[in-house]
Design a protein around this motif. Structure first.
Motif, short mmCIF file in Angstrom:
data_model
loop_
_atom_site.label_atom_id
_atom_site.label_comp_id
_atom_site.label_asym_id
_atom_site.label_seq_id
_atom_site.Cartn_x
_atom_site.Cartn_y
_atom_site.Cartn_z
N GLU A 238 -2.53 -16.18 24.43
CA GLU A 238 -0.93 -16.78 24.31
C GLU A 238 -0.79 -17.28 23.00
O GLU A 238 0.30 -17.45 22.38
N LEU A 239 -1.74 -17.83 22.27
CA LEU A 239 -1.61 -18.50 21.03
C LEU A 239 -1.35 -17.48 20.00
O LEU A 239 -0.74 -17.83 18.85
N GLY A 242 2.19 -15.77 20.68
CA GLY A 242 3.20 -16.61 20.46
C GLY A 242 3.77 -16.64 19.04
O GLY A 242 4.95 -17.21 18.70
N LEU A 243 3.13 -16.18 18.31
CA LEU A 243 3.18 -16.25 16.76
C LEU A 243 4.23 -15.41 16.36
O LEU A 243 5.04 -15.19 15.47
N LEU A 246 8.17 -15.95 14.94
CA LEU A 246 8.27 -17.40 14.33
C LEU A 246 8.46 -17.02 12.87
O LEU A 246 7.96 -16.02 12.44
N GLN A 256 -3.71 -18.72 11.40
CA GLN A 256 -3.86 -18.92 12.87
C GLN A 256 -4.41 -17.74 13.39
O GLN A 256 -5.21 -17.96 14.16
N ARG A 601 0.28 -26.60 19.25
CA ARG A 601 0.96 -25.13 19.90
C ARG A 601 0.16 -25.13 21.32
O ARG A 601 0.66 -24.77 22.37
N HIS A 604 1.55 -27.69 23.56
CA HIS A 604 2.79 -27.36 23.90
C HIS A 604 2.93 -26.26 24.93
O HIS A 604 3.44 -26.31 26.02
N LYS A 605 1.90 -25.04 24.92
CA LYS A 605 1.69 -24.36 25.91
C LYS A 605 1.56 -24.59 27.06
O LYS A 605 1.79 -24.15 28.34
N HIS A 615 10.42 -24.60 26.61
CA HIS A 615 10.50 -23.79 25.37
C HIS A 615 8.81 -23.35 25.20
O HIS A 615 8.13 -24.28 25.15
N GLU A 617 7.55 -22.19 22.44
CA GLU A 617 6.81 -22.61 21.15
C GLU A 617 7.31 -24.00 20.68
O GLU A 617 8.67 -23.93 20.88
N ARG A 620 10.05 -23.66 15.42
CA ARG A 620 10.52 -22.35 15.10
C ARG A 620 10.41 -21.69 13.66
O ARG A 620 9.98 -20.70 13.24
#
Length: 855
Positions: A238-239, A242-243, A246, A256, A601, A604-605, A615, A617, A620
């Motif tokens: 997911e990390l 999720g990029l 962005l 990353q 991140r 947050h996830k 949200h 991520e 933004r």
């Protein structure tokens, strides 16, 4: 470079325009040479006046209005160090502040907060040296930072100010930890750490050099220590996914992905002894026929059980030596670090051929990476090759660029792709097909399967320090009836039975202590606070966790709290999450950003998974400001003596001068040296704008001024959107110089100028706006609008050829006829040299494209 072209004709009667080409340097010079009004600009009085106005009127209080779009503008959390700010720090804050002010003028609802990442090692080290409690040191440092930031006119909503050390903040940091714990994402594990007995602390790999501490050259040993670990690896996919989408710098995106390190390969089992297996992971299963030995990390649990008695003494001695090496030392590539290792005496069975290969222990394999074991293919791996050379182990080629190179001796590891050779049934297969074929063969034999792994390791979350958030966990204590563990009575802490502190009992606070030194106990100084650590409940004894959280913890979620900082019932409400998240612009330095962004991140996830935010991520758009170096071209530091204090600059020149200069030095992302002698240029520009405000009167704008104004409004608007502040300021300087040269300065033009200047020089903007007769702050005035028709040049640049060769260029009006073109072309010295005294046979003139004179 953006420049404005004048309207003076080159030759009489011709519609030809002279090129003026004024750039940044001439823009400053023009601003510097211009006279100023007799009404001088007293920066200290004016800046104090408007800072008080903003504070008294809560001008920048963030409020959501129905139907309006929002912008959440965030700076990376600063750590309030004892030395305060230097001029490099405000660069990012100025850039974000400009955007916050610009977006307010564009009618967005703007949240622009500030707070403090206040836990951390420096305050604790100062406490150890002086005995001053870290809380006191931190409080004083915050006051200094806040005063400095306020003096620079940043439009923060100070009502949302917070610090990670605030009880009503770290209460919720502890609450988030409990959500991780309840979700099975926070667990205890024995982790090998670098322990320095002399310093009494655990060191990072980067702090250990050749087995010694970087600070003091004290011996360091690797010991297992109970640690809290966050299972970030469960979110690895997911990390990475999720990029996508962005708006981040490419380098940070790459970093990353590299840190996550997703690898597709094959897990393979090598049998050893009567029933044990050594599991390895490889991204090159096609090289399996080239395995000549297997290597275990010194920490691998099988080492002690498979070593033969003949080899045990040598292996034990080797394990003792490697315990003092850092991971960085152990994994150095090439000849600069000699490869070391010892044979265990055991052999492993090749899963496809049954061939026996020796098993070695070597420190270039890490227990914390992959499976802690490798199938060594020295012909096709640099580290394996170096080890094989050092230990006189066989090297076998099983991949070649071409099939006819199968018997060519390897002078170094061949790590490229090619075709399988010396590989039995796999011979002739190209690398990609061979990988699949070998994986299938391994799977069919039950000796492994395809697998995805990650370079990313679970996050070691414990710190054996005082100045951090206490981890809200406690454990049962097994002791005899009537005994008291606080008095040293015999007891056992049952670490395998962690209990979460009740959310109603948060925050769990740190105890007051007189001695903050870690001491000789790797558990840290909190283990000595026995009255805090041990407590009795319902007739039973319990022990609190003595590890604290790392500094990363508080900075993992502060943006969420900024959305709802006064909420005593929740960390943030669903309404606040809906109203302000995600962050639209995140500005900060590139140093240390990779791990901060990864950890934030991850949290947050998890919170997204649990339904606490809608949200996926948090950030933004991300922008990294470049570093501002000292005037000597080196990084600013006390030891070099090249630090410039912003207090000194603002005292002498003013806050707006500092802001303007830092934005004018060059592109925001670039590294730039500080040059104090160049500050005076923007000071004169500032004074010039102020002088124009005192001269403004109702007057019509001539055509040239009107066009220049609209071109400038377009240019500055585009530069604001692109955060290209240096070129935007240059355009404003050109406009300022032009207006200063007019006999009558139109109020309308000055008003537009002031509005454009104000995000970068807000005190100047407010003062000039007041001088122009306005009674309210310009913070929420509408941004300037330009007319596209007035931004179109009626001039074009044409190349002038003589007999097909370019001899010069000229600028002509789009309506210029052939006579004008001829006259202008012949006036160019380079053209006249080749055509001036010769008969012209033909003139080819294509309007807007070219002039070609045939002689």
């Amino acid at each position: 470079m953006w420049a404005v072209r004048g309207l003076a004709p080159l030759v009489p009667k011709a519609q030809i325009l002279r090129r003026t080409g004024q750039g940044l340097g001439s823009a400053i010079a023009g601003a510097a040479d211009a006279s100023t009004s007799s009404r001088s600009y007293e920066h200290s009085q004016i800046e104090a006046k408007w800072q008080k106005y903003w504070e008294d009127n809560k001008t920048f209080k963030a409020v959501r209005r129905p139907g309006k779009e929002k912008k959440f503008v965030l700076d990376m959390f600063p750590y309030p160090s004892g030395s305060g700010l230097h001029v490099g720090h405000p660069e990012g804050y100025t850039a974000s502040d400009i955007m916050a002010r610009y977006w307010r003028m564009k009618d967005f609802d703007v949240l622009h907060p500030m707070g403090w990442d206040a836990f951390g090692l420096p305050a604790e080290q100062y406490a150890i040296q002086t005995g001053t409690p870290p809380a006191s040191t931190t409080k004083g440092n915050i006051e200094t930072f806040k005063r400095q930031l306020k003096s620079l006119g940043f439009s923060f909503d100070w009502e949302r100010e917070l610090a990670t050390t605030d009880e009503d903040y770290f209460k919720w940091t502890q609450w988030i930890f409990l959500q991780l714990f309840k979700s099975g994402l926070a667990a205890q594990s024995e982790v090998l750490v670098n322990w320095c007995p002399k310093l009494g602390t655990v060191l990072a790999n980067e702090e250990v050099i050749d087995g010694l501490s970087e600070r003091g050259d004290h011996p360091v040993v690797r010991i297992p220590l109970r640690q809290w670990v966050l299972k970030i690896t469960q979110y690895a996919d997911e990390l990475e996914a999720g990029l996508e989408g962005l708006e981040w710098p490419e380098g940070t995106m790459t970093a990353q992905k590299s840190w996550i390190g997703r690898s597709e390969g094959t897990e393979i089992s090598f049998g050893v002894g009567s029933g044990d297996e050594i599991k390895v992971f490889t991204t090159r299963p096609d090289t399996i026929m080239g395995v000549t030995y297997v290597v275990l990390a010194p920490e691998h649990p099988l080492v002690s059980s498979i070593v033969t008695e003949e080899n045990r003494q040598a292996v034990d001695a080797y394990l003792e030596v490697t315990a003092g090496k850092s991971d960085l030392d152990r994994t150095a590539v090439g000849t600069s670090k000699a490869k070391t290792g010892v044979p265990t005496g055991a052999v492993a069975r090749h899963p496809l051929t049954g061939e026996e290969v020796p098993v070695w222990v070597a420190d270039y394999v890490l227990g914390s990476y992959g499976t802690g074991a490798v199938m060594a293919v020295p012909g096709h791996d640099e580290r394996d090759f170096a080890f094989a050379q050092a230990m006189d182990l066989p090297v076998k080629r099983v991949v070649a660029a071409k099939a006819d190179e199968a018997d060519r001796t390897l002078e170094e590891a061949f790590t490229g792709m090619g075709v399988a050779v010396n590989s039995g049934d796999f011979d002739g297969l190209k690398t990609a097909k061979c990988k699949k074929a070998v994986t299938k063969a391994i799977t069919d034999k039950g000796a492994g399967s395809a697998k995805v792994t990650y370079k990313l390791r679970d996050w070691v979350f414990s710190r054996q320090r005082y100045w951090g958030e206490p981890i809200p966990i406690y454990f049962p204590v097994d002791c005899a009836p009537g005994s008291d563990p606080r008095k040293g009575d015999e007891h056992t802490i049952l670490f395998d039975q962690p209990i979460a502190v009740s959310e109603a009992d948060l925050p769990l606070k740190l105890p007051d202590m007189d001695n903050y030194e870690p001491g000789d106990d790797p558990q840290g100084c909190l283990a000595r606070a026995v009255d805090w650590r041990f407590f009795e409940k319902d007739g039973k004894w319990f022990a609190r966790e003595t590890n604290t959280m790392p500094q990363w913890a508080g900075s993992c979620w502060y943006y969420l709290r900024f959305a709802d900082p006064k909420n005593s019932e929740q960390a943030w409400s669903a309404e606040a999450d809906e109203s302000w998240l995600p962050v639209d612009l995140y500005v900060g330095g590139q140093e240390h950003a990779v791990l901060h962004l990864l950890y934030a991140r991850f949290w947050h996830k998890v919170l997204f998974t649990l339904g606490f935010t809608k949200h996926p991520e948090p950030f933004r758009k991300l922008v990294h400001q470049g570093m501002i170096l000292g005037s000597d071209g080196e990084k600013m530091s006390k030891s070099r003596g090249n630090v410039v204090n912003p207090d000194d600059v603002t005292s002498e020149y003013g806050a707006d001068a500092l802001r303007l200069y830092e934005m004018f030095m060059g592109p925001l992302e670039a590294t730039k040296p500080w040059q104090m002698n160049q500050v005076t240029g923007v000071v004169r520009f500032r004074n010039k704008v102020h002088a124009l405000a005192t001269r403004a009167e109702e007057a019509e704008m001539d055509s040239e001024t009107l066009k220049l104004l609209h071109k400038t409004m377009k240019k500055v608007t585009q530069d604001m959107d692109a955060m290209s502040f240096n070129t935007g300021i240059a355009a404003l300087m050109v406009l300022t110089n032009h207006l200063a040269g007019l006999d009558k300065v139109p109020t309308e033009a000055v008003e537009k100028l002031v509005l454009m200047v104000s995000p970068m020089a807000p005190h100047l903007g407010e003062e000039c706006w007041e001088l122009l007769g306005h009674g309210e702050t310009l913070a929420y005035e509408g941004w300037v609008d330009f007319d596209e028709a007035l931004c179109v040049d009626d001039v074009v640049k044409l190349g002038v050829q003589v007999n097909g060769k370019v001899r010069g260029e000229v600028e002509l009006s789009k309506t210029a006829d052939q006579d004008d073109a001829r006259e202008a072309a012949l006036a160019i010295p380079g053209v006249a040299k080749f055509a001036g005294d010769k008969p012209i046979k033909k003139l080819i003139y294509v309007p807007g494209r070219i002039i070609n004179i045939i002689v």
